[in-house]
Scaffold this active site. Structure first.
Site, PDB file in Angstrom:
ATOM      1  N   LYS A   1      -2.554   2.416  -0.870  1.00 23.92           N
ATOM      2  CA  LYS A   1      -3.061   3.693  -1.402  1.00 23.92           C
ATOM      3  C   LYS A   1      -3.140   3.727  -2.932  1.00 23.92           C
ATOM      4  O   LYS A   1      -4.021   3.092  -3.487  1.00 23.92           O
ATOM      5  CB  LYS A   1      -2.252   4.846  -0.805  1.00 23.92           C
ATOM      6  CG  LYS A   1      -2.362   4.792   0.730  1.00 23.92           C
ATOM      7  CD  LYS A   1      -1.931   5.996   1.504  1.00 23.92           C
ATOM      8  CE  LYS A   1      -2.396   5.854   2.945  1.00 23.92           C
ATOM      9  NZ  LYS A   1      -1.374   5.839   3.956  1.00 23.92           N
TER      10      LYS A   1
ATOM     11  N   TYR B   1       4.821   6.001  10.117  1.00 25.44           N
ATOM     12  CA  TYR B   1       3.640   5.170  10.312  1.00 25.44           C
ATOM     13  C   TYR B   1       3.675   4.013   9.330  1.00 25.44           C
ATOM     14  O   TYR B   1       3.898   4.216   8.140  1.00 25.44           O
ATOM     15  CB  TYR B   1       2.372   6.008  10.102  1.00 25.44           C
ATOM     16  CG  TYR B   1       1.090   5.234  10.335  1.00 25.44           C
ATOM     17  CD1 TYR B   1       0.747   4.791  11.611  1.00 25.44           C
ATOM     18  CD2 TYR B   1       0.215   4.950   9.287  1.00 25.44           C
ATOM     19  CE1 TYR B   1      -0.430   4.076  11.829  1.00 25.44           C
ATOM     20  CE2 TYR B   1      -0.959   4.246   9.499  1.00 25.44           C
ATOM     21  CZ  TYR B   1      -1.277   3.807  10.776  1.00 25.44           C
ATOM     22  OH  TYR B   1      -2.442   3.109  10.978  1.00 25.44           O
TER      23      TYR B   1
ATOM     24  N   ASP C   1       8.812   1.386   3.050  1.00 26.62           N
ATOM     25  CA  ASP C   1       7.362   1.444   3.119  1.00 26.62           C
ATOM     26  C   ASP C   1       6.919   2.554   2.164  1.00 26.62           C
ATOM     27  O   ASP C   1       6.956   3.731   2.504  1.00 26.62           O
ATOM     28  CB  ASP C   1       6.912   1.736   4.554  1.00 26.62           C
ATOM     29  CG  ASP C   1       5.398   1.926   4.641  1.00 26.62           C
ATOM     30  OD1 ASP C   1       4.727   1.902   3.589  1.00 26.62           O
ATOM     31  OD2 ASP C   1       4.897   2.098   5.770  1.00 26.62           O
TER      32      ASP C   1
HETATM   33  C1  LIG Z   1      -1.320   4.732   5.119  1.00 25.46           C
HETATM   34  C2  LIG Z   1      -0.029   4.126   5.427  1.00 25.46           C
HETATM   35  C3  LIG Z   1       0.063   2.814   5.918  1.00 25.46           C
HETATM   36  C4  LIG Z   1      -1.136   2.003   6.320  1.00 25.46           C
HETATM   37  O1  LIG Z   1      -1.966   1.708   5.249  1.00 25.46           O
HETATM   38  P1  LIG Z   1      -3.489   1.288   5.545  1.00 25.46           P
HETATM   39  O2  LIG Z   1      -4.030   0.963   4.196  1.00 25.46           O
HETATM   40  O3  LIG Z   1      -4.123   2.470   6.198  1.00 25.46           O
HETATM   41  O4  LIG Z   1      -3.465   0.112   6.435  1.00 25.46           O
HETATM   42  C5  LIG Z   1       1.325   2.265   6.049  1.00 25.46           C
HETATM   43  N1  LIG Z   1       2.425   2.967   5.733  1.00 25.46           N
HETATM   44  C6  LIG Z   1       2.364   4.218   5.274  1.00 25.46           C
HETATM   45  C7  LIG Z   1       3.624   4.925   4.910  1.00 25.46           C
HETATM   46  C8  LIG Z   1       1.145   4.856   5.110  1.00 25.46           C
HETATM   47  O5  LIG Z   1       1.109   6.123   4.694  1.00 25.46           O
END
Ligand SMILES: *Cc1c(COP(=O)(O)O)cnc(C)c1O
Length: 428
Positions: free
Chosen positions: A267, A144, A239
């Site tokens: 995060k 994701y 990511d």
């Molecule tokens: C949570 C998450 C996102 C998206 O971040 P948001 O602040 O919810 O837009 C992207 N990549 C990873 C790996 C994530 O865990």
């Protein structure tokens, strides 16, 4: 436990907010029932609107690495708020947190702050495309990267070349530039690159996958990707929205000693305020506006409250040399305890863990990619989830999520959790 007020609040919310929530994972779609409304939280605990106390294993889906209402963060935000909440002009604190982040994370010279992980990943991909002059991207099934169009692509059955959009509103035109690969399958990636020679701008990956449960990269996988990127002029994007400042000061790059070309954050970097960021070495970052041609902007980017929270968070992480060891030990302790009681109760399971990320899969096979993760028994998971919730343990309401261990958890909390899992397992 009684959820009367939560249920009432949910019905009220549903009247004016689609599905009653502002982010779908908060709804209990995958497990049934209605979401818990939280009133406040402190340390490792949530207190809901019905007065229940819950041990929290979601922790805002990752940011609260040091526990809820962590005082240095709260105080920093209060102090800043009194001086104005947004200016749309440069502030010194932006440079301060940027310097600190650059000093903590390997292989980056510059960092740009945005407001979410989605924005970070979306901007990183645009930058990669601009920098390489190529259009296609490779992403992995089950990873994701936020909700921007290019990432909402899943494989149609057997489709390995072109993805099909898995949300209405994402055009075929966008989908055709996203190539889907299997996590932990280097051969698959090599084939995609070969079938799209000179067209792939970047490979974006969660270096430890955390959005299909926790899935570690197999030995040699990330190194292999690095090699493929180097030989084919492709940028490797880590990511690290979930893993950044969580697995190590320098995230997965440090943990696995592998360099990515662009790294995305979110995060933890915001300490619970809406912050994202992407970073790279000079040569790539200088491609961004206002010095380079790739446009990227944000009215509230680098917001003083968000920067104050993030800075307080990163400073604490940077100065606590035992933090990651403590987190790892607590997570290992939980892993052993869960493993023991699930085995004693004859529950088929697999537990994956890296650092302070852990997931329990009710599956027989090793969980190494989306396919094996999806083989987990969802009926068992539903019972497990509600059983835990009834006894005050709050895990994510989906079998495809990681549990996030915070430093605020005590061994007493972990023992309590293991005890509850033992009881719940007897009725699975
Ligand atoms: C949570 C998450 C996102 C998206 O971040 P948001 O602040 O919810 O837009 C992207 N990549 C990873 C790996 C994530 O865990």
């Amino acid at each position: 436990m009684i959820y009367k007020r939560s249920s009432d609040l949910f019905i009220e919310a549903e009247q004016v907010i689609p599905g009653g929530v502002n982010s779908p994972v908060r709804a209990f779609k995958a497990v049934g029932g209605t979401p818990i409304f939280v009133k406040e939280a402190k340390g490792a605990y949530l207190y809901d609107e019905d007065g229940n106390k819950l041990i929290d294993y979601i922790n805002s889906w990752g940011p609260m690495l040091l526990g809820h209402a962590f005082e240095p963060v709260v105080n920093a935000v209060i102090d800043k708020a009194k001086k104005g909440t947004s200016f749309g002009m440069p502030t010194e604190i932006e440079t301060e947190i940027a310097k600190l982040a650059v000093s903590m994370v390997p292989n980056i010279d510059k960092i740009r702050f945005v407001n979410s992980g989605t924005e970070a990943c979306m901007s990183a991909v645009r930058l990669a495309r601009g920098f390489t002059g190529k259009d296609k991207i490779i992403k992995f099934a089950g990873c994701y990267h936020g909700h921007s169009d290019s990432f909402l692509i899943q494989a149609g059955s057997g489709a390995v070349t072109f993805g099909t959009p898995n949300s209405p509103g994402v055009t075929e035109g966008t989908a055709k530039d996203t190539l889907l690969a299997r996590y932990n399958d280097l051969q698959n990636v090599a084939e995609l690159i070969e079938a799209n020679t000179n067209e792939v701008a970047c490979i974006i990956i969660e270096p430890v996958a955390g959005n299909m449960g926790c899935i570690p990269p197999l030995e040699g996988f990330l190194e292999g990707l690095r090699g493929l990127c180097d030989t084919n002029d492709i940028l490797l994007i880590f990511d690290e929205v979930m893993t950044g400042f969580r697995l190590a000061k320098g995230g997965a790059q440090e943990l696995f000693d592998i360099k990515s070309d662009i790294v995305c954050f979110g995060k933890v970097i915001g300490g619970g305020l809406p912050v994202g960021a992407f970073a790279a070495r000079d040569e790539i970052m200088n491609y961004l506006a206002p010095i380079g041609p790739v446009y990227q902007a944000g009215t509230l980017s680098g917001n003083p409250l968000a920067m104050a929270a993030g800075l307080a968070m990163l400073k604490t992480i940077d100065s606590d040399s035992e933090l990651f060891k403590r987190l790892e030990e607590k997570t290992a302790y939980l892993h052993n305890g869960l493993s023991k009681v699930l085995t004693e109760n004859n529950i088929t399971h697999t537990i994956n863990r890296v650092g302070s990320m852990i997931s329990v899969h009710f599956a027989e096979e090793k969980v190494v990619d989306f396919e094996t993760s999806a083989k987990g028994n969802n009926e068992t998971f539903k019972k497990f989830f509600h059983g835990l919730l009834k006894q005050g343990i709050y895990i994510a309401p989906s079998a495809f999520e990681t549990w996030f261990i915070t430093d605020a958890l005590t061994y007493k909390d972990l023992d309590e959790t293991i005890k509850v899992v033992d009881v719940v397992s007897k009725n699975l």
